[in-house]
Design a protein around this motif. Structure first.
Motif, short mmCIF file in Angstrom:
data_model
loop_
_atom_site.label_atom_id
_atom_site.label_comp_id
_atom_site.label_asym_id
_atom_site.label_seq_id
_atom_site.Cartn_x
_atom_site.Cartn_y
_atom_site.Cartn_z
N LEU A 266 0.87 -1.18 0.00
CA LEU A 266 0.00 0.00 0.00
C LEU A 266 0.90 1.23 0.00
O LEU A 266 1.68 1.45 0.94
CB LEU A 266 -0.91 0.01 1.24
CG LEU A 266 -1.76 1.27 1.42
CD1 LEU A 266 -2.71 1.46 0.25
CD2 LEU A 266 -2.52 1.21 2.73
N LEU A 267 0.82 2.01 -1.05
CA LEU A 267 1.62 3.23 -1.19
C LEU A 267 0.78 4.41 -0.72
O LEU A 267 -0.16 4.84 -1.41
CB LEU A 267 2.07 3.40 -2.65
CG LEU A 267 2.69 2.13 -3.29
CD1 LEU A 267 3.10 2.41 -4.73
CD2 LEU A 267 3.86 1.63 -2.47
N ALA A 374 -8.29 -7.87 -0.05
CA ALA A 374 -9.40 -6.92 -0.02
C ALA A 374 -9.10 -5.75 0.91
O ALA A 374 -9.47 -4.60 0.61
CB ALA A 374 -10.68 -7.64 0.41
N ALA A 375 -8.45 -6.03 2.03
CA ALA A 375 -8.11 -4.95 2.97
C ALA A 375 -7.15 -3.95 2.34
O ALA A 375 -7.26 -2.74 2.58
CB ALA A 375 -7.51 -5.53 4.24
N THR A 376 -6.22 -4.43 1.52
CA THR A 376 -5.28 -3.53 0.85
C THR A 376 -6.02 -2.60 -0.10
O THR A 376 -5.77 -1.39 -0.13
CB THR A 376 -4.22 -4.34 0.07
OG1 THR A 376 -3.69 -5.35 0.90
CG2 THR A 376 -3.10 -3.44 -0.41
N ALA A 387 -2.85 0.70 -4.12
CA ALA A 387 -2.60 -0.69 -3.74
C ALA A 387 -1.87 -1.37 -4.89
O ALA A 387 -2.31 -1.28 -6.04
CB ALA A 387 -3.90 -1.41 -3.44
N VAL A 388 -0.76 -2.04 -4.57
CA VAL A 388 -0.05 -2.84 -5.56
C VAL A 388 -0.25 -4.30 -5.16
O VAL A 388 0.32 -4.76 -4.18
CB VAL A 388 1.45 -2.50 -5.62
CG1 VAL A 388 2.14 -3.32 -6.71
CG2 VAL A 388 1.66 -1.01 -5.87
N LEU A 389 -1.08 -5.00 -5.93
CA LEU A 389 -1.38 -6.39 -5.63
C LEU A 389 -0.41 -7.29 -6.38
O LEU A 389 -0.12 -7.08 -7.55
CB LEU A 389 -2.82 -6.72 -6.03
CG LEU A 389 -3.91 -5.82 -5.44
CD1 LEU A 389 -5.29 -6.31 -5.83
CD2 LEU A 389 -3.79 -5.73 -3.91
#
Length: 430
Positions: A266-267, A374-376, A387-389
């Motif tokens: 998470l940025l 999902a929280a990210t 968000a970087v998944l």
């Protein structure tokens, strides 16, 4: 509190040396339920609402020890130490009557995992007995070390894997025999996992385990910062001492394969629009107007062909893949094996974070590492960040790099299921 480990030095060993200890466990008659006092590992609890939920589940929830809350680090650690002392004095936590190793089982509808918990003799990385595979962050090690010093305890086991021969002999045989008996405890946590624990105290069984494990090396699956903390604390105390050992769960993945999942980024201060604009022609970017599950499927398909990432935070998903080969040649260090150079985490940290977005990977003000997908996404959308998944790495890749002495970028993998914190603790003498 209770000493765990031999009183004298033992000869150097080439493999794992797992030592019995007197486990410190909750008295089920003194708490609401065993499930209510457990917690995920400290670094999986990333949201304040998750912390508050655990604190309110039971006044004796283990989160009050592993993540104490106060205004300063010193006050937090002192609070954890006082709380642990009070719970032992009140009988909420009590040491088992004799030293043992502990068979630990986790089970849900799709998985059965069994391993063994004990106090592992610590070894230097150069010995090749315990193989790390990720870099660590100094400030987290300092934080964990201060907590362990204050409490004089290993509050939660880290997760190690080793590769047995897949047959029911040695350690595997002892584990399966133990699991046929009545457990010390049995509970089901709200994530749907059932947990059972058995003690192994028979000298013949303990000897069989020690002989078998002495032929194996282990991979750190989860707990790199706790392992580095163990090593730091051992260096601070003259040997022999109980600090020569650390609390671990060992799982034979030849019998019980783990799930390997990604850890997402998470940025905080980078909106999605700015993140995408900065990519220009260096990556292919495709907008996906689909639910999260379908977006993750698209990420998996793209990751099978090369480096790929999924950006989120603006209400939709953006699949980022096919990085420029020239850009990778300029930004990814060339002094590592190809398997390392082509990792998604390597490209993320060396190319995207360091070169394109200019984000320091070790700054909590700029980046967070979150296990829950999902929280990210939800947090990125609430905070206006990105968000970087990530797509998970296969265990074979992790183990092969670790055997070469090559560490992956920090927080590259999430092995699971992780042991629940709060089922058994290891107390050291004050």
């Amino acid at each position: 509190m209770n000493y765990a480990g031999p009183a004298e030095e033992t000869p150097a060993r080439s493999g794992l040396e797992l030592t019995p200890f007197r486990g410190l466990r909750y008295d089920p008659d003194r708490v609401g339920s065993l499930a209510a006092v457990t917690s995920p590992p400290y670094d999986v609890i990333v949201r304040p609402d998750g912390l508050l939920h655990l604190e309110s589940a039971d006044p004796h929830n283990i989160v009050r020890l592993i993540l104490p809350q106060d205004t300063t680090p010193t006050a937090r650690n002192r609070q954890a130490a006082d709380t642990l002392h009070d719970w032992v004095s009140e009988g909420v936590l009590a040491a088992d009557p004799e030293p043992g190793l502990y068979v630990y089982e986790q089970h849900d509808d799709g998985m059965l995992q069994r391993g063994i918990i004990g106090a592992l003799r610590l070894s230097e990385p150069s010995a090749g007995v315990v193989l790390p595979h990720e870099d660590v962050m100094p400030h987290i090690i300092a934080d964990r070390a201060a907590l362990m010093r204050a409490t004089s305890a290993n509050l939660e086991p880290l997760l190690l894997t080793y590769r047995g021969n897949g047959s029911r002999v040695g350690t595997a045989a002892v584990i399966e025999r133990a699991a046929e008996g009545d457990p010390l405890l049995s509970t089901t946590t709200e994530d749907g996992f059932s947990h059972r624990l058995w003690a192994i105290t028979d000298p013949a069984d303990l000897a069989e385990i020690q002989t078998d494990l002495g032929r194996h090396q282990a991979l750190i699956a989860d707990g790199h910062h706790r392992w580095a903390t163990y090593l730091r604390l051992r260096a601070e105390h003259p040997s022999p001492s109980p600090w020569d050992y650390g609390l671990v769960l060992l799982v034979d993945t030849a019998r019980y394969p783990l799930r390997v999942r990604a850890i997402h980024r998470l940025l905080h201060n980078l909106p999605v629009a700015e993140a995408l604009t900065a990519l220009t022609d260096s990556f292919r970017v495709r907008h996906l107007d689909v639910p999260l599950a379908e977006a993750l499927e698209a990420l998996g398909a793209a990751a099978a062909e090369g480096n790929a990432f999924l950006l989120a935070g603006d209400g939709s998903f953006h699949l980022v893949d096919r990085p420029s080969p020239d850009l990778l040649a300029r930004t990814v260090p060339a002094d590592r094996p190809e398997a390392w150079r082509t990792l998604d985490a390597t490209v993320l940290h060396a190319t995207l974070l360091a070169h394109i977005w200019g984000i320091p990977e070790d700054s909590p003000a700029h980046i967070a590492y979150i296990h829950d997908t999902a929280a990210t996404v939800d947090k990125a959308e609430r905070d206006g960040g990105t968000a970087v998944l990530m797509h998970p790495v296969r265990e074979e890749v992790v183990r092969d790099l670790a055997r070469q002495g090559v560490t992956m970028p920090r927080k590259s993998t999430s092995f699971g299921p992780k042991p629940a914190s709060g089922l058994v603790l290891r107390a050291l003498p004050l």
